[in-house]
Design a protein around this motif. Structure first.
Motif, PDB file in Angstrom:
ATOM      1  N   ARG A  19      22.405 -75.868 -60.123  1.00 26.74           N
ATOM      2  CA  ARG A  19      22.332 -77.103 -60.913  1.00 26.74           C
ATOM      3  C   ARG A  19      20.989 -77.223 -61.639  1.00 26.74           C
ATOM      4  O   ARG A  19      20.927 -77.707 -62.770  1.00 26.74           O
ATOM      5  CB  ARG A  19      22.587 -78.322 -60.017  1.00 26.74           C
ATOM      6  CG  ARG A  19      24.066 -78.504 -59.692  1.00 26.74           C
ATOM      7  CD  ARG A  19      24.371 -79.903 -59.177  1.00 26.74           C
ATOM      8  NE  ARG A  19      23.879 -80.099 -57.816  1.00 26.74           N
ATOM      9  CZ  ARG A  19      24.574 -79.809 -56.720  1.00 26.74           C
ATOM     10  NH1 ARG A  19      25.797 -79.331 -56.823  1.00 26.74           N
ATOM     11  NH2 ARG A  19      24.055 -80.019 -55.530  1.00 26.74           N
ATOM     12  N   ALA A  20      19.920 -76.760 -60.996  1.00 31.76           N
ATOM     13  CA  ALA A  20      18.604 -76.777 -61.658  1.00 31.76           C
ATOM     14  C   ALA A  20      18.576 -75.789 -62.823  1.00 31.76           C
ATOM     15  O   ALA A  20      18.036 -76.081 -63.902  1.00 31.76           O
ATOM     16  CB  ALA A  20      17.513 -76.441 -60.645  1.00 31.76           C
ATOM     17  N   ILE A  21      19.175 -74.615 -62.609  1.00 30.42           N
ATOM     18  CA  ILE A  21      19.234 -73.609 -63.679  1.00 30.42           C
ATOM     19  C   ILE A  21      19.985 -74.172 -64.881  1.00 30.42           C
ATOM     20  O   ILE A  21      19.532 -74.072 -66.028  1.00 30.42           O
ATOM     21  CB  ILE A  21      19.924 -72.326 -63.168  1.00 30.42           C
ATOM     22  CG1 ILE A  21      19.065 -71.639 -62.099  1.00 30.42           C
ATOM     23  CG2 ILE A  21      20.228 -71.367 -64.325  1.00 30.42           C
ATOM     24  CD1 ILE A  21      19.773 -70.513 -61.342  1.00 30.42           C
ATOM     25  N   LEU A  22      21.126 -74.799 -64.606  1.00 28.78           N
ATOM     26  CA  LEU A  22      21.943 -75.296 -65.718  1.00 28.78           C
ATOM     27  C   LEU A  22      21.267 -76.462 -66.427  1.00 28.78           C
ATOM     28  O   LEU A  22      21.416 -76.626 -67.644  1.00 28.78           O
ATOM     29  CB  LEU A  22      23.346 -75.666 -65.225  1.00 28.78           C
ATOM     30  CG  LEU A  22      24.174 -74.434 -64.872  1.00 28.78           C
ATOM     31  CD1 LEU A  22      25.536 -74.825 -64.336  1.00 28.78           C
ATOM     32  CD2 LEU A  22      24.351 -73.526 -66.090  1.00 28.78           C
ATOM     33  N   TRP A  23      20.501 -77.252 -65.685  1.00 24.11           N
ATOM     34  CA  TRP A  23      19.736 -78.308 -66.367  1.00 24.11           C
ATOM     35  C   TRP A  23      18.722 -77.685 -67.326  1.00 24.11           C
ATOM     36  O   TRP A  23      18.613 -78.095 -68.489  1.00 24.11           O
ATOM     37  CB  TRP A  23      19.024 -79.225 -65.355  1.00 24.11           C
ATOM     38  CG  TRP A  23      18.194 -80.233 -66.094  1.00 24.11           C
ATOM     39  CD1 TRP A  23      18.645 -81.315 -66.802  1.00 24.11           C
ATOM     40  CD2 TRP A  23      16.765 -80.209 -66.264  1.00 24.11           C
ATOM     41  NE1 TRP A  23      17.582 -81.961 -67.399  1.00 24.11           N
ATOM     42  CE2 TRP A  23      16.426 -81.304 -67.085  1.00 24.11           C
ATOM     43  CE3 TRP A  23      15.757 -79.366 -65.804  1.00 24.11           C
ATOM     44  CZ2 TRP A  23      15.105 -81.585 -67.446  1.00 24.11           C
ATOM     45  CZ3 TRP A  23      14.440 -79.643 -66.164  1.00 24.11           C
ATOM     46  CH2 TRP A  23      14.120 -80.747 -66.970  1.00 24.11           C
ATOM     47  N   LEU A  24      18.006 -76.671 -66.855  1.00 22.94           N
ATOM     48  CA  LEU A  24      16.991 -76.033 -67.720  1.00 22.94           C
ATOM     49  C   LEU A  24      17.634 -75.381 -68.939  1.00 22.94           C
ATOM     50  O   LEU A  24      17.013 -75.288 -69.997  1.00 22.94           O
ATOM     51  CB  LEU A  24      16.188 -75.003 -66.919  1.00 22.94           C
ATOM     52  CG  LEU A  24      15.168 -75.593 -65.935  1.00 22.94           C
ATOM     53  CD1 LEU A  24      14.637 -74.514 -64.995  1.00 22.94           C
ATOM     54  CD2 LEU A  24      14.010 -76.272 -66.680  1.00 22.94           C
ATOM     55  N   LEU A  25      18.863 -74.913 -68.806  1.00 23.27           N
ATOM     56  CA  LEU A  25      19.554 -74.307 -69.955  1.00 23.27           C
ATOM     57  C   LEU A  25      20.099 -75.353 -70.919  1.00 23.27           C
ATOM     58  O   LEU A  25      20.427 -75.027 -72.056  1.00 23.27           O
ATOM     59  CB  LEU A  25      20.736 -73.435 -69.481  1.00 23.27           C
ATOM     60  CG  LEU A  25      20.426 -72.141 -68.737  1.00 23.27           C
ATOM     61  CD1 LEU A  25      21.728 -71.390 -68.441  1.00 23.27           C
ATOM     62  CD2 LEU A  25      19.478 -71.244 -69.536  1.00 23.27           C
ATOM     63  N   SER A  26      20.211 -76.590 -70.466  1.00 21.28           N
ATOM     64  CA  SER A  26      20.924 -77.604 -71.252  1.00 21.28           C
ATOM     65  C   SER A  26      20.003 -78.310 -72.249  1.00 21.28           C
ATOM     66  O   SER A  26      18.779 -78.253 -72.139  1.00 21.28           O
ATOM     67  CB  SER A  26      21.541 -78.645 -70.315  1.00 21.28           C
ATOM     68  OG  SER A  26      20.524 -79.532 -69.851  1.00 21.28           O
ATOM     69  N   ASP A  27      20.611 -79.012 -73.178  1.00 21.23           N
ATOM     70  CA  ASP A  27      19.836 -79.793 -74.152  1.00 21.23           C
ATOM     71  C   ASP A  27      19.092 -80.947 -73.485  1.00 21.23           C
ATOM     72  O   ASP A  27      18.159 -81.495 -74.063  1.00 21.23           O
ATOM     73  CB  ASP A  27      20.762 -80.332 -75.241  1.00 21.23           C
ATOM     74  CG  ASP A  27      21.233 -79.215 -76.171  1.00 21.23           C
ATOM     75  OD1 ASP A  27      20.591 -78.141 -76.182  1.00 21.23           O
ATOM     76  OD2 ASP A  27      22.240 -79.416 -76.867  1.00 21.23           O
ATOM     77  N   ASP A  28      19.504 -81.323 -72.268  1.00 22.64           N
ATOM     78  CA  ASP A  28      18.748 -82.359 -71.546  1.00 22.64           C
ATOM     79  C   ASP A  28      17.325 -81.899 -71.256  1.00 22.64           C
ATOM     80  O   ASP A  28      16.441 -82.713 -71.000  1.00 22.64           O
ATOM     81  CB  ASP A  28      19.441 -82.696 -70.220  1.00 22.64           C
ATOM     82  CG  ASP A  28      20.702 -83.510 -70.428  1.00 22.64           C
ATOM     83  OD1 ASP A  28      20.898 -84.039 -71.543  1.00 22.64           O
ATOM     84  OD2 ASP A  28      21.510 -83.594 -69.486  1.00 22.64           O
ATOM     85  N   ALA A  29      17.101 -80.588 -71.286  1.00 24.96           N
ATOM     86  CA  ALA A  29      15.759 -80.035 -71.039  1.00 24.96           C
ATOM     87  C   ALA A  29      15.108 -79.594 -72.351  1.00 24.96           C
ATOM     88  O   ALA A  29      14.267 -78.693 -72.358  1.00 24.96           O
ATOM     89  CB  ALA A  29      15.852 -78.866 -70.072  1.00 24.96           C
ATOM     90  N   SER A  30      15.461 -80.266 -73.455  1.00 27.24           N
ATOM     91  CA  SER A  30      15.060 -79.790 -74.788  1.00 27.24           C
ATOM     92  C   SER A  30      13.547 -79.747 -75.000  1.00 27.24           C
ATOM     93  O   SER A  30      13.062 -79.029 -75.861  1.00 27.24           O
ATOM     94  CB  SER A  30      15.708 -80.665 -75.868  1.00 27.24           C
ATOM     95  OG  SER A  30      15.427 -82.029 -75.599  1.00 27.24           O
ATOM     96  N   TYR A  31      12.776 -80.537 -74.213  1.00 26.22           N
ATOM     97  CA  TYR A  31      11.306 -80.529 -74.382  1.00 26.22           C
ATOM     98  C   TYR A  31      10.618 -79.798 -73.233  1.00 26.22           C
ATOM     99  O   TYR A  31       9.414 -79.898 -73.052  1.00 26.22           O
ATOM    100  CB  TYR A  31      10.793 -81.972 -74.504  1.00 26.22           C
ATOM    101  CG  TYR A  31       9.420 -82.074 -75.142  1.00 26.22           C
ATOM    102  CD1 TYR A  31       9.174 -81.539 -76.400  1.00 26.22           C
ATOM    103  CD2 TYR A  31       8.362 -82.704 -74.480  1.00 26.22           C
ATOM    104  CE1 TYR A  31       7.922 -81.620 -76.987  1.00 26.22           C
ATOM    105  CE2 TYR A  31       7.099 -82.797 -75.057  1.00 26.22           C
ATOM    106  CZ  TYR A  31       6.896 -82.252 -76.316  1.00 26.22           C
ATOM    107  OH  TYR A  31       5.652 -82.338 -76.898  1.00 26.22           O
ATOM    108  N   THR A  32      11.396 -79.044 -72.456  1.00 26.48           N
ATOM    109  CA  THR A  32      10.854 -78.334 -71.288  1.00 26.48           C
ATOM    110  C   THR A  32      10.836 -76.844 -71.565  1.00 26.48           C
ATOM    111  O   THR A  32      11.885 -76.212 -71.733  1.00 26.48           O
ATOM    112  CB  THR A  32      11.726 -78.623 -70.044  1.00 26.48           C
ATOM    113  OG1 THR A  32      11.757 -80.036 -69.826  1.00 26.48           O
ATOM    114  CG2 THR A  32      11.162 -77.932 -68.809  1.00 26.48           C
ATOM    115  N   THR A  33       9.643 -76.275 -71.637  1.00 25.59           N
ATOM    116  CA  THR A  33       9.517 -74.815 -71.733  1.00 25.59           C
ATOM    117  C   THR A  33       8.237 -74.373 -71.039  1.00 25.59           C
ATOM    118  O   THR A  33       7.261 -75.132 -70.981  1.00 25.59           O
ATOM    119  CB  THR A  33       9.600 -74.319 -73.192  1.00 25.59           C
ATOM    120  OG1 THR A  33       9.883 -72.906 -73.167  1.00 25.59           O
ATOM    121  CG2 THR A  33       8.325 -74.589 -73.985  1.00 25.59           C
ATOM    122  N   GLY A  34       8.280 -73.190 -70.449  1.00 26.00           N
ATOM    123  CA  GLY A  34       7.127 -72.698 -69.688  1.00 26.00           C
ATOM    124  C   GLY A  34       6.990 -73.374 -68.333  1.00 26.00           C
ATOM    125  O   GLY A  34       5.971 -73.229 -67.661  1.00 26.00           O
ATOM    126  N   ALA A  35       8.053 -74.069 -67.883  1.00 24.79           N
ATOM    127  CA  ALA A  35       7.982 -74.789 -66.602  1.00 24.79           C
ATOM    128  C   ALA A  35       8.406 -73.879 -65.448  1.00 24.79           C
ATOM    129  O   ALA A  35       9.274 -73.025 -65.598  1.00 24.79           O
ATOM    130  CB  ALA A  35       8.886 -76.019 -66.643  1.00 24.79           C
TER     131      ALA A  35
END
Ligand code: NAP
Length: 248
Positions: free
Chosen positions: A224-240
């Motif tokens: 579920r964490a992986i899919l959140w990071l892949l999703s547009d909900d994580a659009s401002y998350t990178t390098g985390a």
């Protein structure tokens, strides 16, 4: 629009859980495997019977020609790529550093580090706007071991995951302007076969009292964490580097 997600090491454990959840939310999934063809094909059958789209492909991520073939086969089957989950990983029998030889260290780093970097390279070549792609996302499987160091067990494995953390940070900065987000999850002790490979199938039960949440994690909780990071909900998350480790 249907996304196309490559999940390396998708035949079992966290990779298989991620494939099931991704397919259930409408993504087409390609699961790669090393040896366990029957498990990978059973997973594909389950997903297909439930109305999803899935393909299983054999590829040893530590072999460059295998990685290149894997991604070429994805091109042929789907004509595009939206995301990569760099999940394939391994460890060897619990050991102290003074007993580790070069052959073991080479195997660990070839799969966990070089394999992930080669797969990321192929994904970037396809997803990067710099190369005419549409952008995308990569999630690397690191480990809480990269913080904890895994003394007396797998310092080599922990060091390989430290390399994954640094790779995640560097690649995220390198391809951000090209439309690709790159993040890592750092699972704690999760109930999969990997502990048996280290020689202690019941390891989760031994160490669970050191986990603040007082239990091992389930593969789906990492998925579920992986899919959140892949999703547009994580659009401002990178390098985390996202710990999914019950607080440990
Ligand atoms: P697992 O149950 O042991 O499954 C490993 C998967 O990786 C299998 O699909 C295996 O394929 C594949 N694989 C192994 N070596 C490969 C290679 N050279 N090329 C291609 N595929 C290869 O592992 P898991 O526990 O789900 O772990 C998944 C990821 O999470 C790994 O990167 C691991 O380091 C990380 N992680 C796990 C834990 C945990 O407690 N479980 C904690 C932290 C991080 P076959 O089925 O064909 O053998």
């Amino acid at each position: 629009m249907e996304r196309i997600i490559v999940i390396t090491g998708g035949s079992r454990g966290i990779g298989a859980a991620t494939a099931r959840l991704a397919a259930a939310q409408g993504d087409a999934v390609v699961v790669s495997y090393l040896r366990q063809r029957a498990a990978a094909e059973a997973l594909v059958r389950d997903i297909t019977h439930a109305g999803g789209t899935a393909l299983a492909l054999a590829a040893d991520v530590s072999i460059e020609a295998d990685v290149e073939r894997l991604f070429r086969d994805v091109d042929s089957a789907f004509g595009g790529l939206s995301a990569l989950v760099n999940n394939a990983g391994m460890l060897e029998a619990q050991s102290r550093v003074e007993d580790m030889g070069a052959a073991r260290l080479t195997r660990i780093f070839a799969t966990n580090v070089i394999g992930s970097m080669l797969c990321a390279r192929e994904a970037v070549r396809r997803m990067s706007r710099r190369h005419g792609g549409a952008g995308g996302a990569i999630v690397n499987l690191s480990s809480a071991a990269s913080r904890l160091g895994s003394p007396d067990e797998y310092v080599d494995y922990a060091a390989s995951k430290g390399a994954i953390d640094t790779f995640t940070i560097g690649l995220a900065k390198e391809v951000a302007a090209d439309g690709i987000r790159v993040n890592a999850v750092r699972p704690g002790v999760i109930r999969t076969d990997i502990h048996a490979a280290g020689g202690e199938p019941d390891r989760v039960n031994r160490v669970k009292s050191s986990v603040p949440l007082q239990r091992g994690g389930e593969p789906e909780e990492v998925a579920r964490a992986i899919l959140w990071l892949l999703s547009d909900d994580a659009s401002y998350t990178t390098g985390a580097l996202l710990d999914v480790s019950g607080g440990r």
